[in-house]
Design a protein around this motif. Structure first.
Motif, PDB file in Angstrom:
ATOM      1  N   ASP A 128       0.839  -1.193   0.000  1.00 29.90           N
ATOM      2  CA  ASP A 128       0.000   0.000   0.000  1.00 29.90           C
ATOM      3  C   ASP A 128       0.875   1.244   0.000  1.00 29.90           C
ATOM      4  O   ASP A 128       1.938   1.281   0.649  1.00 29.90           O
ATOM      5  N   ASN A 129       0.444   2.275  -0.722  1.00 27.83           N
ATOM      6  CA  ASN A 129       1.212   3.519  -0.822  1.00 27.83           C
ATOM      7  C   ASN A 129       0.868   4.520   0.268  1.00 27.83           C
ATOM      8  O   ASN A 129       1.535   5.558   0.366  1.00 27.83           O
ATOM      9  N   ARG A 130      -0.158   4.273   1.033  1.00 24.67           N
ATOM     10  CA  ARG A 130      -0.530   5.211   2.098  1.00 24.67           C
ATOM     11  C   ARG A 130       0.447   5.031   3.258  1.00 24.67           C
ATOM     12  O   ARG A 130       0.438   4.002   3.948  1.00 24.67           O
ATOM     13  N   GLN A 131       1.267   6.038   3.482  1.00 21.60           N
ATOM     14  CA  GLN A 131       2.323   5.926   4.472  1.00 21.60           C
ATOM     15  C   GLN A 131       2.705   7.307   4.981  1.00 21.60           C
ATOM     16  O   GLN A 131       2.296   8.334   4.441  1.00 21.60           O
ATOM     17  N   VAL A 132       3.488   7.306   6.050  1.00 18.06           N
ATOM     18  CA  VAL A 132       4.053   8.522   6.633  1.00 18.06           C
ATOM     19  C   VAL A 132       5.549   8.488   6.380  1.00 18.06           C
ATOM     20  O   VAL A 132       6.223   7.505   6.735  1.00 18.06           O
ATOM     21  N   ASN A 133       6.081   9.527   5.759  1.00 20.53           N
ATOM     22  CA  ASN A 133       7.507   9.593   5.433  1.00 20.53           C
ATOM     23  C   ASN A 133       8.266  10.291   6.557  1.00 20.53           C
ATOM     24  O   ASN A 133       7.866  11.363   7.024  1.00 20.53           O
ATOM     25  N   LEU A 134       9.349   9.672   6.973  1.00 25.68           N
ATOM     26  CA  LEU A 134      10.205  10.217   8.027  1.00 25.68           C
ATOM     27  C   LEU A 134      11.569  10.481   7.404  1.00 25.68           C
ATOM     28  O   LEU A 134      12.258   9.544   6.995  1.00 25.68           O
ATOM     29  N   GLY A 135      11.950  11.762   7.297  1.00 25.59           N
ATOM     30  CA  GLY A 135      13.160  12.155   6.582  1.00 25.59           C
ATOM     31  C   GLY A 135      14.285  12.597   7.488  1.00 25.59           C
ATOM     32  O   GLY A 135      14.445  12.108   8.604  1.00 25.59           O
ATOM     33  N   ARG A 136      15.077  13.557   6.989  1.00 29.40           N
ATOM     34  CA  ARG A 136      16.303  13.953   7.676  1.00 29.40           C
ATOM     35  C   ARG A 136      16.044  14.614   9.023  1.00 29.40           C
ATOM     36  O   ARG A 136      16.913  14.587   9.889  1.00 29.40           O
ATOM     37  N   ASP A 137      14.855  15.204   9.206  1.00 27.57           N
ATOM     38  CA  ASP A 137      14.557  15.832  10.493  1.00 27.57           C
ATOM     39  C   ASP A 137      14.046  14.843  11.523  1.00 27.57           C
ATOM     40  O   ASP A 137      13.819  15.232  12.677  1.00 27.57           O
ATOM     41  N   GLY A 138      13.846  13.602  11.142  1.00 24.24           N
ATOM     42  CA  GLY A 138      13.402  12.594  12.106  1.00 24.24           C
ATOM     43  C   GLY A 138      11.939  12.750  12.474  1.00 24.24           C
ATOM     44  O   GLY A 138      11.116  13.241  11.693  1.00 24.24           O
ATOM     45  N   LEU A 139      11.612  12.337  13.678  1.00 19.45           N
ATOM     46  CA  LEU A 139      10.247  12.443  14.184  1.00 19.45           C
ATOM     47  C   LEU A 139      10.020  13.871  14.664  1.00 19.45           C
ATOM     48  O   LEU A 139      10.444  14.254  15.754  1.00 19.45           O
ATOM     49  N   THR A 140       9.335  14.672  13.861  1.00 15.62           N
ATOM     50  CA  THR A 140       9.067  16.060  14.215  1.00 15.62           C
ATOM     51  C   THR A 140       7.786  16.169  15.038  1.00 15.62           C
ATOM     52  O   THR A 140       7.002  15.222  15.133  1.00 15.62           O
ATOM     53  N   HIS A 141       7.562  17.352  15.601  1.00 14.18           N
ATOM     54  CA  HIS A 141       6.409  17.547  16.471  1.00 14.18           C
ATOM     55  C   HIS A 141       5.102  17.458  15.698  1.00 14.18           C
ATOM     56  O   HIS A 141       4.128  16.851  16.168  1.00 14.18           O
ATOM     57  N   ASN A 142       5.052  18.024  14.517  1.00 12.25           N
ATOM     58  CA  ASN A 142       3.805  18.014  13.749  1.00 12.25           C
ATOM     59  C   ASN A 142       3.460  16.628  13.210  1.00 12.25           C
ATOM     60  O   ASN A 142       2.320  16.392  12.800  1.00 12.25           O
TER      61      ASN A 142
ATOM     62  N   VAL B 296      14.624   5.575  16.882  1.00 11.73           N
ATOM     63  CA  VAL B 296      13.414   6.017  16.195  1.00 11.73           C
ATOM     64  C   VAL B 296      12.203   5.235  16.677  1.00 11.73           C
ATOM     65  O   VAL B 296      11.144   5.809  16.975  1.00 11.73           O
ATOM     66  N   CYS B 297      12.342   3.921  16.785  1.00  9.98           N
ATOM     67  CA  CYS B 297      11.212   3.086  17.236  1.00  9.98           C
ATOM     68  C   CYS B 297      10.849   3.398  18.685  1.00  9.98           C
ATOM     69  O   CYS B 297       9.665   3.439  19.037  1.00  9.98           O
ATOM     70  N   ARG B 298      11.843   3.615  19.510  1.00  6.56           N
ATOM     71  CA  ARG B 298      11.565   3.921  20.919  1.00  6.56           C
ATOM     72  C   ARG B 298      10.841   5.254  21.061  1.00  6.56           C
ATOM     73  O   ARG B 298       9.875   5.371  21.838  1.00  6.56           O
ATOM     74  N   ARG B 299      11.251   6.251  20.292  1.00  8.11           N
ATOM     75  CA  ARG B 299      10.582   7.556  20.357  1.00  8.11           C
ATOM     76  C   ARG B 299       9.171   7.500  19.775  1.00  8.11           C
ATOM     77  O   ARG B 299       8.269   8.185  20.279  1.00  8.11           O
TER      78      ARG B 299
END
Length: 571
Positions: free
Chosen positions: A205-219, A249-252
Motif C-alpha cells: 500500500d502507498n498510504r504511508q508517513v515519510n520520516l526524513g532527515r529531520d526525524g520524528l518532528t512535532h507536527n 526512532v522506534c523507541r521515540r
C-alpha cells in the motif's frame, strides 16, 4: 543630378523665407495650459513613530544574532517557557504531557552554546507571547459538524462522510473499553495471526508517513493520529540520517504516540494504535507554525581532537587522504549497518573513511555526529565529502583478547611395544578448548610453547559451545582412552541436540478436538515482545500462516494424510 549641377550656386535652400509668415489676427491665441490638468493631492499625514515590536523582526538563521545560553529556563511567561536541557531546546506548555521539541530523534547530545533567534514559542495564540500576524479567522459555521468517534462511527453508506475505523481487533465475546493509560488503550498483546492480518494488507500500500532527515518532528504526531482515524496500523517509511539508529526512532515513536510497533523490516515500521483506541479522546497537541532555528553546538572537527596534538592530528589527516573508504552512502538511503561496519573496520585499522559524495553537507555532518556517539570515535575531517574517523586511544576491541599461555605443552604419545613413537599430538588448554599445533615438532622446547588465537576464532569457539557443537574440558590431563571416551559421549550428545525434534502425539478419536481446543485457548500462539520483530518472509507467503506451529519440524510420515496414503498404497 544634372539639374542640380546646372544651378549657379547649387544651394537648394537659398530662396526660402528667413522669417515665418505673419499670423492671422482673426484666429484665437494658442493656449499654453496642458490638455489634462494635473491632480493635486493633499499632503500625507505623518503618523507618530511607534516603537517596533521585536516579534516582527525575527532574525534569520544566517544573521549575526548570537546569544549565549546555559541550561535552564531562558524565557518564560507564566506556565509557558523555553528551556535548555539535555535534549536541546524544548518548549513548555501548561497541561502538556511532555516538553515539546521540533525533533524528538535528531537532537544532538552535546550541550548548546547559544541560540540564533530570540526565545519565542513557535505555536499560535494564546500560547505565543507576541502579536498574531496571520489572517482574520473565519466566521463560525452554522453547520454542526459531529466529532469523529471510533466507538460510534458513522454508517458506511452515509453521504459526505469518510470511513472511520472501529477499534479492534477483539477476541470473540469482548468489546472495546475506554482507556486513559497507554496499557489500557493497547489492550491485550496481539497474537501472531492478528499481526499478520493487520500488516499483510499494508505491504503493497502507498498510504504511508515519510520520516526524513529531520526525524520524528512535532507536527508528525498529529499526522499519525489522522492516519489512525482511518486505519488501525500505519506504515512509516524512514530514510536518510535517522536510519543510522533505528532503535532510537522506534523507541521515540512508541513513547510519543502511545502506539506499539508490531512489525519492522529495514526502514519500514508498522505502528499499531491499540485495541481500545478512540480518535475523539486522542491527545491533541498544538501545531508548530514554523521551524525554529537550530541552536549553536560545539564544532565537530577540532584542530587537536581528544588525546591528540595538532601535529599528530595533521599526520592522521594526511594518511587518511590515501585511505580507501569502506563504503559509499547514497542520498536518502537506509544506513542500518553503518555503525556495525565502522566498528568492524576499526578492528583492522585505526582510521576509517566513509564516502558521502552527492549528499547534502548537513546530512553527512549529522551522520558524523551520530557515529561519534554510537561507535564511538573521533572525527578528523569532512574534506572531499568524506567522513574520516579515528578510533581513539581508549578504543577496545569487540572481541575478547586472545589468551596467551606459557604453560608446558602436554604430550600424548601412542607407541608400539618397543617404545618407538608412532603419533605425537601436542595439546594445550586454551580457554577450555583442545587445540592442536600443526607447526609443533617434538624437537621444540615444550617450556617455551605459547599459543595465541585470533579474536574471530574465540568468537567462533564460543558460538560452537552455545550451539552444543563444542565441549569444554575441565580436566585436561586425560589419557588417550579417557579422552576417546569423552569424545564419544560428546558425539552422541551433539547428534541428539542437532537432529532431535519435538514429539507429536496423534489420536484418531479426539486428536482434532484437542488441537482445536489448544488453538482457541491461545497456548500455541506467540505473543509479541518489546524487542521482537517477525521476519518479512512470514508475510510474503501466499499460504495461510496463522498457525504458530508451522515453524516446528514435523517428521516425515507422521501426519494423518501420510497414514491415509499408506493405506491406499496397500490396497
Amino acid at each position: 543630378m544634372r539639374i542640380l549641377a546646372s544651378l549657379p550656386d547649387g544651394n537648394l535652400f537659398a530662396f526660402l523665407p528667413s522669417t515665418p509668415p505673419p499670423r492671422d489676427p482673426r484666429l484665437p491665441p494658442p493656449s499654453t495650459s496642458p490638455p489634462i490638468p494635473v491632480p493635486k493631492y493633499p499632503p500625507k499625514e505623518q503618523k507618530p513613530k511607534s516603537r517596533p515590536n521585536p516579534a516582527f523582526k525575527l532574525p534569520h538563521r544566517h544573521t549575526r544574532y548570537y546569544k549565549p545560553v546555559n541550561r535552564g529556563v531562558i524565557a518564560s511567561d507564566g506556565d509557558r517557557g523555553v528551556t535548555i536541557g539535555e535534549s536541546g531546546v524544548s518548549y513548555r506548555l501548561p497541561g502538556a504531557p511532555f516538553e515539546f521539541q521540533y525533533s524528538y530523534t535528531e537532537t544532538p547530545q552535546a550541550k548548546p552554546l547559544a541560540i540564533r533567534e530570540p526565545a519565542f514559542l513557535p505555536f499560535g495564540p494564546p500560547t505565543m507571547p507576541r502579536p498574531w500576524t496571520g489572517k482574520q479567522p473565519l466566521k463560525k459555521s452554522k453547520k454542526k459538524i459531529p466529532l469523529f468517534d471510533s466507538f460510534n462511527p458513522p454508517l458506511p453508506g452515509k453521504k459526505g462522510v469518510k470511513h472511520v475505523e472501529m477499534p479492534g481487533p477483539f477476541p470473540l465475546g469482548k468489546y472495546p473499553q475506554e482507556g486513559k493509560t497507554r496499557e489500557d488503550i493497547l489492550g491485550e498483546p496481539l497474537k501472531r495471526w492478528e499481526i499478520s492480518m493487520l500488516v499483510k494488507p499494508l505491504l503493497k500500500d502507498n498510504r504511508q508517513v515519510n520520516l526524513g532527515r529531520d526525524g520524528l518532528t512535532h507536527n508528525m504526531l498529529e499526522l499519525i493520529h489522522s492516519h489512525w482515524k482511518r486505519r488501525r496500523v500505519i506504515k512509516i517509511k524512514c530514510k536518510g540520517v535517522p536510519t543510522v539508529d533505528m532503535d532510537n526512532v522506534c523507541r521515540r515513536l512508541e513513547e510519543k504516540t502511545g502506539g506499539k510497533i508490531i512489525f519492522r523490516v529495514g526502514g519500514l515500521v508498522y505502528l499499531f494504535r491499540g485495541r481500545n483506541y478512540n480518535y475523539r479522546t486522542r491527545p491533541q497537541y498544538p501545531l508548530m507554525l514554523w521551524k525554529p532555528a537550530a541552536p549553536v553546538y560545539p564544532k565537530l572537527i577540532q584542530e587537536a581532537p581528544e588525546g591528540l596534538t595538532k601535529h599528530e592530528a595533521d599526520e592522521l589527516r594526511r594518511k587518511g587522504k590515501s585511505l580507501l573508504p569502506i563504503c559509499k552512502l547514497a542520498k536518502n538511503g537506509v544506513y542500518l549497518t553503518l555503525v556495525r561496519d565502522v566498528r568492524n573496520a576499526f578492528e583492522g585499522s585505526s582510521l576509517v573513511k566513509v564516502n558521502c559524495k552527492g549528499m547534502h553537507a548537513s546530512d553527512y555532518k549529522k551522520l558524523g555526529a551520530k557515529l561519534k556517539e554510537l561507535v564511538p570515535c573521533v572525527l578528523l575531517s569532512f574534506d572531499d565529502e568524506q567522513i574520516l574517523m579515528w578510533r581513539g586511544k581508549d578504543w577496545k576491541s569487540m572481541y575478547p583478547e586472545p589468551p596467551s599461555f606459557s604453560n608446558p605443552v602436554d604430550l600424548d604419545i601412542a607407541g608400539d611395544a618397543d617404545g618407538s613413537a608412532v603419533n605425537v599430538i601436542p595439546k594445550c588448554h586454551v580457554g577450555g578448548f583442545i587445540a592442536e599445533r600443526k607447526d609443533w615438532t617434538p624437537s621444540d622446547d615444550p617450556s617455551q610453547g605459547t599459543i595465541r588465537s585470533s579474536p574471530k576464532m574465540i568468537s567462533l569457539w564460543k558460538r560452537a559451545i552455545e550451539s552444543t557443537k563444542a565441549l569444554v574440558l575441565d580436566e585436561i590431563n586425560l589419557g588417550p582412552d579417557d579422552l576417546l571416551k569423552k569424545v564419544e559421549e560428546f558425539e552422541g550428545i551433539s547428534q541428539a541436540a542437532e537432529h532431535s525434534y519435538p514429539a507429536l502425539v496423534l489420536s484418531r478419536e479426539d486428536g482434532a478436538s484437542s488441537s482445536m481446543a489448544e488453538y482457541e485457548d491461545g497456548s500455541q500462539s506467540e505473543n509479541y515482545d518489546e524487542d521482537e520483530f517477525y521476519p518479512e518472509d512470514d508475510f510474503n507467503d501466499d499460504d495461510e500462516f496463522y498457525d504458530s506451529d508451522s515453524s516446528d519440524v514435523v517428521p516425515l510420515g507422521s501426519l494423518p494424510v501420510d497414514h491415509i496414503a499408506e493405506r491406499l498404497q496397500r490396497k
